[in-house]
Scaffold this motif. Structure first.
Motif, short mmCIF file in Angstrom:
data_model
loop_
_atom_site.label_atom_id
_atom_site.label_comp_id
_atom_site.label_asym_id
_atom_site.label_seq_id
_atom_site.Cartn_x
_atom_site.Cartn_y
_atom_site.Cartn_z
N GLU A 1 -6.84 4.60 0.47
CA GLU A 1 -8.09 4.16 -0.14
C GLU A 1 -7.84 2.81 -0.81
O GLU A 1 -6.87 2.66 -1.55
N PHE A 2 -8.72 1.83 -0.55
CA PHE A 2 -8.55 0.49 -1.12
C PHE A 2 -9.88 0.03 -1.71
O PHE A 2 -10.90 0.03 -1.04
N ASN A 3 -9.84 -0.36 -3.00
CA ASN A 3 -11.06 -0.80 -3.68
C ASN A 3 -11.13 -2.32 -3.83
O ASN A 3 -11.96 -2.83 -4.58
N GLY A 4 -10.25 -3.04 -3.13
CA GLY A 4 -10.21 -4.49 -3.23
C GLY A 4 -9.13 -4.99 -4.17
O GLY A 4 -8.77 -6.17 -4.14
N GLN B 1 -20.51 2.72 1.51
CA GLN B 1 -21.57 1.79 1.12
C GLN B 1 -21.21 1.02 -0.14
O GLN B 1 -21.69 -0.10 -0.33
N ASP B 2 -20.36 1.59 -1.00
CA ASP B 2 -19.94 0.87 -2.20
C ASP B 2 -18.63 0.10 -1.98
O ASP B 2 -17.91 -0.20 -2.94
N TYR C 1 0.81 -1.23 0.00
CA TYR C 1 0.00 0.00 0.00
C TYR C 1 0.84 1.28 0.00
O TYR C 1 0.29 2.38 0.02
N ASN C 2 2.16 1.14 -0.04
CA ASN C 2 3.07 2.26 -0.25
C ASN C 2 2.86 3.39 0.75
O ASN C 2 2.74 4.57 0.40
N TYR D 1 -11.26 2.93 3.71
CA TYR D 1 -10.38 4.07 3.99
C TYR D 1 -9.66 3.84 5.31
O TYR D 1 -10.26 3.42 6.29
N VAL D 2 -8.36 4.13 5.32
CA VAL D 2 -7.51 3.87 6.47
C VAL D 2 -6.74 5.13 6.84
O VAL D 2 -6.15 5.79 5.96
#
Length: 207
Positions: free
Chosen positions: A49-52, A35-36, A22-23, A40-41
């Protein structure tokens, strides 16, 4: 001939992500999800931000550690060193930041950091180690609630706000004012790390 039946419990798939993936840096302080299903961390280096499949890093507005994050009503609220506000996605999917603390910079305490963000009856509450800063979502009116000591943790349980002050015990916010709920010695001297309500009673987990 021997017939034998065995049962095995299937383990859930687990994926580990390192700082190389994740750099960013290795300390993560809070996590929230939209919800989508975007994650967020709050990281030492900024907002992750991670979208999978892919990680994105957004630098904090003042280049400091982000201590808290909470997704509320489509906005990504963050708390950092001498700063709090929210990120919002534009039509192109890019995050744009709006500071909520810029108008009260002169009222911030020196070296104040914001460790928790709570939504409560149309209000957004930012918690530092000494007080709460409460902002009305509709009017942006700002209120301050002093903790009267070192504010260790805060929790929202069944639409009630509880917090712990070092040496004092467990306190509840009632009608905008602090109410000392329990001053047992164990709650004065041990940090509460979890607060839950089961069958109408509070379950307290300390360190």
């Amino acid at each position: 001939f021997t017939c034998r039946t065995t049962f095995a419990q299937e383990l859930p798939p687990l994926l580990n992500y390192t700082t190389t993936d994740y750099n960013a840096e290795n300390q993560n302080w809070a996590i929230s999800q939209t919800q989508d299903q975007l994650i967020y961390v709050a990281n030492n280096k900024g907002l992750l931000e991670f979208n999978g499949a892919r990680w994105n890093l957004y630098q904090s507005p003042n280049q400091t550690i982000i201590r808290s994050v909470n997704v509320l009503n489509g906005l990504i609220y963050i708390g950092a060193y001498m700063e709090f506000g929210y990120w919002e996605k534009d039509g192109f999917g890019n995050l744009n930041y709006t500071s909520l603390s810029k108008d009260i910079k002169q009222e911030l305490i020196e070296d104040e950091q914001f460790w928790n963000i709570i939504d409560y009856n149309g209000k957004i509450i930012f918690q530092s180690l000494s007080r709460f800063i409460i902002i009305e979502e509709d009017s942006s009116e700002v209120q301050f609630l002093e903790a009267g000591g070192t504010l260790l943790k805060s929790f929202k349980v069944d639409n009630q706000i509880f917090y712990q002050v070092s040496g004092r015990g467990l306190i509840e916010i009632r009608s905008g004012k602090p109410y000392l709920l329990c001053q047992d010695e164990r709650l004065k001297n041990q940090v509460i790390i979890g607060l839950f309500k089961i069958k109408g009673e509070l379950l307290i987990l300390t360190d």
